[in-house]
Design an enzyme around this catalytic site. Structure first.
Site, PDB file in Angstrom:
ATOM      1  CG  ASN A  86      -6.364  -2.373   3.533  1.00 34.83           C
ATOM      2  OD1 ASN A  86      -7.330  -2.702   3.227  1.00 34.83           O
ATOM      3  ND2 ASN A  86      -4.924  -2.624   3.404  1.00 34.83           N
ATOM      4  CB  VAL A  95       1.861   2.317   6.736  1.00 31.11           C
ATOM      5  CG1 VAL A  95       2.625   3.650   6.356  1.00 31.11           C
ATOM      6  CG2 VAL A  95       2.529   1.109   6.905  1.00 31.11           C
ATOM      7  CG  HIS A  99      -0.870   2.933   1.522  1.00 29.25           C
ATOM      8  ND1 HIS A  99      -0.838   3.227   2.941  1.00 29.25           N
ATOM      9  CD2 HIS A  99      -1.187   1.474   1.544  1.00 29.25           C
ATOM     10  CE1 HIS A  99      -1.354   2.230   3.577  1.00 29.25           C
ATOM     11  NE2 HIS A  99      -1.239   1.275   2.745  1.00 29.25           N
ATOM     12  CG  HIS A 101      -2.150  -2.137  -0.893  1.00 23.41           C
ATOM     13  ND1 HIS A 101      -1.291  -2.649  -0.408  1.00 23.41           N
ATOM     14  CD2 HIS A 101      -2.733  -1.484   0.072  1.00 23.41           C
ATOM     15  CE1 HIS A 101      -1.236  -2.616   1.006  1.00 23.41           C
ATOM     16  NE2 HIS A 101      -2.178  -1.688   1.302  1.00 23.41           N
TER      17      HIS A 101
HETATM   18  P1  5GP Z   1      -1.681  -1.374   4.926  1.00 15.28           P
HETATM   19  O1  5GP Z   1      -1.936  -2.572   5.739  1.00 15.28           O
HETATM   20  O2  5GP Z   1      -1.283  -0.080   5.638  1.00 15.28           O
HETATM   21  O3  5GP Z   1      -2.800  -1.265   3.934  1.00 15.28           O
HETATM   22  O4  5GP Z   1      -0.572  -1.619   3.916  1.00 15.28           O
HETATM   23  C1  5GP Z   1       0.848  -1.042   4.397  1.00 15.28           C
HETATM   24  C2  5GP Z   1       1.889  -1.760   3.489  1.00 15.28           C
HETATM   25  O5  5GP Z   1       3.148  -1.202   3.632  1.00 15.28           O
HETATM   26  C3  5GP Z   1       1.911  -3.334   3.614  1.00 15.28           C
HETATM   27  O6  5GP Z   1       1.610  -4.157   2.610  1.00 15.28           O
HETATM   28  C4  5GP Z   1       3.433  -3.463   4.270  1.00 15.28           C
HETATM   29  O7  5GP Z   1       3.849  -4.594   3.718  1.00 15.28           O
HETATM   30  C5  5GP Z   1       4.094  -2.248   3.404  1.00 15.28           C
HETATM   31  N1  5GP Z   1       5.031  -1.770   4.147  1.00 15.28           N
HETATM   32  C6  5GP Z   1       5.290  -1.550   5.417  1.00 15.28           C
HETATM   33  N2  5GP Z   1       6.452  -0.828   5.720  1.00 15.28           N
HETATM   34  C7  5GP Z   1       7.180  -0.958   4.620  1.00 15.28           C
HETATM   35  C8  5GP Z   1       8.420  -0.632   4.075  1.00 15.28           C
HETATM   36  O8  5GP Z   1       9.345   0.120   5.073  1.00 15.28           O
HETATM   37  N3  5GP Z   1       8.880  -0.511   2.843  1.00 15.28           N
HETATM   38  C9  5GP Z   1       7.951  -0.820   1.670  1.00 15.28           C
HETATM   39  N4  5GP Z   1       8.419  -0.967   0.749  1.00 15.28           N
HETATM   40  N5  5GP Z   1       6.758  -1.343   2.006  1.00 15.28           N
HETATM   41  C10 5GP Z   1       6.352  -1.282   3.521  1.00 15.28           C
END
Ligand code: 5GP
Ligand code: ZN
Length: 113
Positions: A86, A95, A99, A101
């Site tokens: 994303n 975040v 990253h 997924h």
């Molecule tokens: P985004 O929405 O930025 O693509 O994905 C961020 C991902 O990070 C989400 O799927 C969320 O569940 C995961 N996430 C957020 N904070 C933490 C954390 O402290 N630990 C872990 N293991 N995953 C996290």
């Protein structure tokens, strides 16, 4: 800088690590959206895919190799899986540390939500 994924990579914040090397770390997503939901990150802090530089090209390749390795380990390689990245708000990025997924273990839908 206060970045939760940098802190996970530095082991200052706990996470269920599934892989790590000099350049990359992978860990279980805290809020899994599929039976397999692993996040693969570079150790280097890169906020979004838009911030990738030419010098990061090899690093991006490594992230895919790590994702492939985990997909095979978790038994989803042949069945199929999804890789998602994303970028920025409308895609749902929450975040701001790059990253991948890795999602699998169930049938995926298209188009994505
Ligand atoms: P985004 O929405 O930025 O693509 O994905 C961020 C991902 O990070 C989400 O799927 C969320 O569940 C995961 N996430 C957020 N904070 C933490 C954390 O402290 N630990 C872990 N293991 N995953 C996290
Ligand atoms: Zn970071």
């Amino acid at each position: 800088m206060d970045c939760i994924f940098c802190r996970i990579a530095e082991k200052k914040l706990p996470a269920r690590l599934v892989y790590e090397d000099e350049f990359a770390v992978a860990f279980e997503d805290i809020n899994p959206q599929a039976p397999v939901h692993v996040l693969v990150i570079p150790r280097k802090h890169i906020p979004t895919s838009l911030d990738l530089k030419e010098e990061d090209n090899a690093l991006v390749g490594r992230l895919f190799q790590v994702a492939n390795r985990i997909a095979r380990q978790k038994g989803i390689a042949e069945r199929g899986f999804r890789i998602v990245m994303n970028c920025n708000a409308e895609a749902g990025q929450t975040v701001f540390h790059l990253h991948i997924h890795l999602l699998g273990g169930r049938a995926m839908h298209w188009p994505p939500g």
